[in-house]
Design a protein around this motif. Structure first.
Motif, PDB file in Angstrom:
ATOM      1  N   LYS A 287       0.827  -1.197   0.000  1.00  0.00           N
ATOM      2  CA  LYS A 287       0.000   0.000   0.000  1.00  0.00           C
ATOM      3  C   LYS A 287       0.857   1.240   0.000  1.00  0.00           C
ATOM      4  O   LYS A 287       1.894   1.311   0.653  1.00  0.00           O
ATOM      5  CB  LYS A 287      -0.883   0.034   1.249  1.00  0.00           C
ATOM      6  N   VAL A 288       0.383   2.225  -0.723  1.00  0.00           N
ATOM      7  CA  VAL A 288       0.990   3.549  -0.602  1.00  0.00           C
ATOM      8  C   VAL A 288       0.351   4.216   0.609  1.00  0.00           C
ATOM      9  O   VAL A 288      -0.863   4.273   0.734  1.00  0.00           O
ATOM     10  CB  VAL A 288       0.726   4.381  -1.861  1.00  0.00           C
ATOM     11  N   ILE A 289       1.184   4.665   1.515  1.00  0.00           N
ATOM     12  CA  ILE A 289       0.708   5.265   2.752  1.00  0.00           C
ATOM     13  C   ILE A 289       0.738   6.774   2.628  1.00  0.00           C
ATOM     14  O   ILE A 289       1.707   7.351   2.120  1.00  0.00           O
ATOM     15  CB  ILE A 289       1.573   4.811   3.946  1.00  0.00           C
ATOM     16  N   LEU A 290      -0.324   7.373   3.105  1.00  0.00           N
ATOM     17  CA  LEU A 290      -0.446   8.816   3.012  1.00  0.00           C
ATOM     18  C   LEU A 290       0.744   9.511   3.661  1.00  0.00           C
ATOM     19  O   LEU A 290       1.143   9.187   4.773  1.00  0.00           O
ATOM     20  CB  LEU A 290      -1.735   9.268   3.702  1.00  0.00           C
ATOM     21  N   ASN A 291       1.296  10.479   2.965  1.00  0.00           N
ATOM     22  CA  ASN A 291       2.427  11.273   3.463  1.00  0.00           C
ATOM     23  C   ASN A 291       3.684  10.445   3.724  1.00  0.00           C
ATOM     24  O   ASN A 291       4.580  10.900   4.431  1.00  0.00           O
ATOM     25  CB  ASN A 291       2.046  12.026   4.746  1.00  0.00           C
ATOM     26  N   ALA A 292       3.700   9.259   3.198  1.00  0.00           N
ATOM     27  CA  ALA A 292       4.899   8.442   3.347  1.00  0.00           C
ATOM     28  C   ALA A 292       5.589   8.344   1.999  1.00  0.00           C
ATOM     29  O   ALA A 292       4.951   8.215   0.958  1.00  0.00           O
ATOM     30  CB  ALA A 292       4.549   7.056   3.865  1.00  0.00           C
ATOM     31  N   LYS A 293       6.875   8.393   2.059  1.00  0.00           N
ATOM     32  CA  LYS A 293       7.650   8.389   0.827  1.00  0.00           C
ATOM     33  C   LYS A 293       7.685   6.998   0.192  1.00  0.00           C
ATOM     34  O   LYS A 293       7.739   6.854  -1.016  1.00  0.00           O
ATOM     35  CB  LYS A 293       9.074   8.870   1.127  1.00  0.00           C
ATOM     36  N   TYR A 294       7.630   6.011   1.039  1.00  0.00           N
ATOM     37  CA  TYR A 294       7.778   4.642   0.548  1.00  0.00           C
ATOM     38  C   TYR A 294       6.538   3.811   0.875  1.00  0.00           C
ATOM     39  O   TYR A 294       5.897   4.017   1.899  1.00  0.00           O
ATOM     40  CB  TYR A 294       9.015   3.993   1.162  1.00  0.00           C
ATOM     41  N   PRO A 295       6.206   2.877  -0.003  1.00  0.00           N
ATOM     42  CA  PRO A 295       5.026   2.036   0.245  1.00  0.00           C
ATOM     43  C   PRO A 295       5.265   1.076   1.399  1.00  0.00           C
ATOM     44  O   PRO A 295       6.403   0.775   1.763  1.00  0.00           O
ATOM     45  CB  PRO A 295       4.848   1.279  -1.072  1.00  0.00           C
ATOM     46  N   ARG A 296       4.174   0.603   1.964  1.00  0.00           N
ATOM     47  CA  ARG A 296       4.255  -0.385   3.033  1.00  0.00           C
ATOM     48  C   ARG A 296       3.936  -1.755   2.455  1.00  0.00           C
ATOM     49  O   ARG A 296       2.978  -1.911   1.700  1.00  0.00           O
ATOM     50  CB  ARG A 296       3.271  -0.028   4.146  1.00  0.00           C
ATOM     51  N   ASN A 297       4.746  -2.722   2.790  1.00  0.00           N
ATOM     52  CA  ASN A 297       4.548  -4.085   2.294  1.00  0.00           C
ATOM     53  C   ASN A 297       3.985  -4.962   3.403  1.00  0.00           C
ATOM     54  O   ASN A 297       4.391  -4.870   4.553  1.00  0.00           O
ATOM     55  CB  ASN A 297       5.863  -4.666   1.794  1.00  0.00           C
TER      56      ASN A 297
END
Length: 315
Positions: A138-148
């Motif tokens: 998922k792409v996380i809001l305000n996060a530079k990198y996606p979460r796996n």
DNA sequence: TCCATTTGACCCTG
DNA sequence: CAGGGTCAAATGGA
């Protein structure tokens, strides 16, 4: 039978938990005794293995009791539920058409609310000894990198509910933050369920964080005590202390986290821990199949993470 | 063919 | 309603 007021049940449960905690402390002392002088012969190994199992039983029982204390409604579904992994079903009779396969999923999964979590920050995607299978990103809001998102490979064949989330840290893309949810219950493991601590490459302290979304247990619950005993795990065959403290690639787990039971600043007071609070000082025993070492360390609060997770450091 | 990963959709929680 | 967690079909590699 007769009187079983909620107050009495709660009181009895707390007493039972205290007894179990004490039992586990004693078992842990026995384990340390067994581990000290002569580590090698078969009887000693068998005894230590037995102690580890006993400790695991204590931990699991405590965990179950605490879980029931916080979950008034058991998280279970009827046997005839269409949901395959214990998730509840809702209004399944209202839809009988075309997209039934998809519609059956409605309400079929339930996000964990009370599972334990703990976090590692590692310099690379190192193998933690378990078999994981990626199931989402998922792409996380305000996060530079996606979460796996990863689940245990044995989720279906052994109903192992362990999952983890891996995400690059914002400030240092070379580092990965791994958040574990739940403990492994699958059989084909090197160890019992464990906490894994990581050697921090920058300051040679060990990072460990854990938390729960269930804040009701935070102030009084022997929350730390629900952690299982952990065993040290090396990727090398002949580890040594210097190697442990300087290497960022290797990782190990401390075997004696039951010391957390005396985490008075957290469990014995009514305030949340602050940065720098010393949670527990003492000798933490680290053993492998070939070596045994006691290290005098402080467990201090490193930071308070999102989701009420507290990050600790061994110094 | 089997198994792991990718990815869009679904669903829950706050 | 937005954001995040999970599902499962599609896809690709061994």
């Amino acid at each position: 039978m007769g009187s079983s007021s909620p107050e009495k049940i709660s009181s009895d449960r707390e007493k039972a938990v205290q007894e179990l905690i004490q039992g586990r402390q004693l078992a842990n002392q026995l384990r340390l005794l067994l581990g000290k002088p002569f580590g090698g012969d078969d009887k000693s190994v068998a005894a230590k293995d037995l102690v580890m199992k006993i400790l695991g039983s204590f931990t699991e029982t405590i965990s179950i009791l605490n879980r029931h204390a916080t979950d008034e409604v058991p998280d279970q579904v009827p046997a005839n539920s269409p949901c395959w992994d214990g998730r509840k079903s809702e209004d399944s009779d209202e839809i009988t058409s075309k997209t039934s396969a998809l519609k059956d999923r409605r309400g079929c999964y339930k996000r964990r609310k009370t599972s334990q979590t703990w976090t590692r920050i590692t310099p690379s995607l190192i193998d933690d000894g378990y078999a994981w299978r990626k199931y989402g990103q998922k792409v996380i809001l305000n996060a530079k990198y996606p979460r796996n998102y990863y689940r245990c490979t044995h989720k279906f064949d052994q109903s192992c509910q362990a999952t983890k989330q891996v995400q690059r840290t914002e400030d240092d893309p070379a580092m990965y933050r791994t958040t574990y949810h739940g403990h492994h219950t699958c059989k084909n493991l090197l160890q019992a369920p464990q906490i894994i601590l990581d050697a921090n490459p920058k300051d040679s302290s060990f990072l460990l964080s854990f938390g729960t979304t269930n804040t009701s247990t935070k102030s009084h619950d022997p929350y730390f005590a629900t952690f299982p005993c952990v065993k040290q795990e090396y990727r090398d065959e002949k580890p040594c202390l210097n190697h442990i403290q300087s290497s960022s690639a290797d990782f190990f787990t401390l075997p004696d986290l039951s010391a957390f039971e005396s985490c008075e600043p957290v469990t014995g007071s009514d305030h949340d821990p602050d940065h720098g609070d010393v949670i527990s000082s003492g000798v933490y025993s680290c053993t492998t199949s070939t070596t045994s070492l006691d290290m005098d360390m402080d467990l201090v609060v490193g930071s308070v993470d999102f989701d009420d997770a507290f990050e600790f450091e061994f110094c």
